[in-house]
Write a protein that holds these residues in place. Structure first.
Motif, PDB file in Angstrom:
ATOM      1  N   GLU A  64      -6.534  -9.989  -4.983  1.00 42.70           N
ATOM      2  CA  GLU A  64      -7.009  -8.883  -4.150  1.00 42.70           C
ATOM      3  C   GLU A  64      -6.105  -7.678  -4.361  1.00 42.70           C
ATOM      4  N   ASP A  65      -6.533  -6.554  -3.836  1.00 47.42           N
ATOM      5  CA  ASP A  65      -5.767  -5.312  -3.933  1.00 47.42           C
ATOM      6  C   ASP A  65      -4.441  -5.481  -3.187  1.00 47.42           C
ATOM      7  N   PRO A  66      -3.302  -5.379  -3.883  1.00 48.13           N
ATOM      8  CA  PRO A  66      -2.014  -5.574  -3.211  1.00 48.13           C
ATOM      9  C   PRO A  66      -1.709  -4.499  -2.173  1.00 48.13           C
ATOM     10  N   ASP A  67      -2.411  -3.376  -2.215  1.00 49.16           N
ATOM     11  CA  ASP A  67      -2.190  -2.308  -1.241  1.00 49.16           C
ATOM     12  C   ASP A  67      -3.046  -2.474   0.017  1.00 49.16           C
ATOM     13  N   ASP A  68      -3.933  -3.481   0.013  1.00 46.88           N
ATOM     14  CA  ASP A  68      -4.811  -3.722   1.162  1.00 46.88           C
ATOM     15  C   ASP A  68      -4.326  -4.967   1.897  1.00 46.88           C
ATOM     16  N   ASN A  69      -3.574  -4.755   2.989  1.00 51.90           N
ATOM     17  CA  ASN A  69      -2.996  -5.877   3.738  1.00 51.90           C
ATOM     18  C   ASN A  69      -4.027  -6.735   4.448  1.00 51.90           C
ATOM     19  N   SER A  70      -5.273  -6.284   4.532  1.00 52.88           N
ATOM     20  CA  SER A  70      -6.310  -7.092   5.184  1.00 52.88           C
ATOM     21  C   SER A  70      -6.867  -8.152   4.235  1.00 52.88           C
ATOM     22  N   GLN A  71      -6.548  -8.053   2.958  1.00 54.32           N
ATOM     23  CA  GLN A  71      -7.033  -9.001   1.956  1.00 54.32           C
ATOM     24  C   GLN A  71      -5.916  -9.956   1.551  1.00 54.32           C
ATOM     25  N   VAL A  72      -6.273 -11.181   1.206  1.00 56.12           N
ATOM     26  CA  VAL A  72      -5.292 -12.192   0.812  1.00 56.12           C
ATOM     27  C   VAL A  72      -5.682 -12.764  -0.542  1.00 56.12           C
TER      28      VAL A  72
END
Length: 135
Positions: A64-72
């Protein structure tokens, strides 16, 4: 889950050989575990199957996008999590591995930016890896 995994889904392998590190260059301290296919039976994934922790020699990586903390980001052993794939199982694209000791696929051509790079009439082997110490 089975008797070789705990409630969090962590899987254990008995007597897994590791290489001792005698010198670390740089300040990275992450661990490395080889997931590539190989001709010996001591790889982590081979040991999971041999010891009954998984049924299939499969590894699924979902980045997942490492800049999107809502994704794992996730990794699965022994199966593919089709819920992580757009289109589910029907959206899953399978490519045969043609590498002996690494993951690779046959490619006819590809683009890097606007530049097209074509293979020979037999195609080219493209290395597929999530991180590799030999690149």
């Amino acid at each position: 889950r089975n008797d070789r995994s705990d409630s969090a889904g962590r899987m254990c392998v008995r007597n897994q050989p590791f290489v001792a590190v005698t010198k670390l260059i740089g300040d990275s301290k992450e661990g490395v575990i080889g997931l590539a296919p190989n001709s010996h039976d001591k790889s982590y994934v081979n040991q999971l199957k041999e010891q009954g922790a998984i049924e299939n020699l499969q590894v699924g990586l979902n980045f997942e996008d490492p800049d999107d903390n809502s994704q794992v980001s996730t990794i699965t052993f022994g199966y593919f999590d089709y819920s992580q794939i757009q289109g589910g199982e029907e959206g899953f694209n399978y490519y045969s591995n043609i590498g002996l000791n690494h993951w690779s696929v046959l490619m006819d051509n590809f683009k890097y930016g606007k530049a097209g790079i074509s293979g020979s009439s037999n195609g080219k082997m493209a290395l597929v890896d999530s991180g590799n110490t030999s690149i």
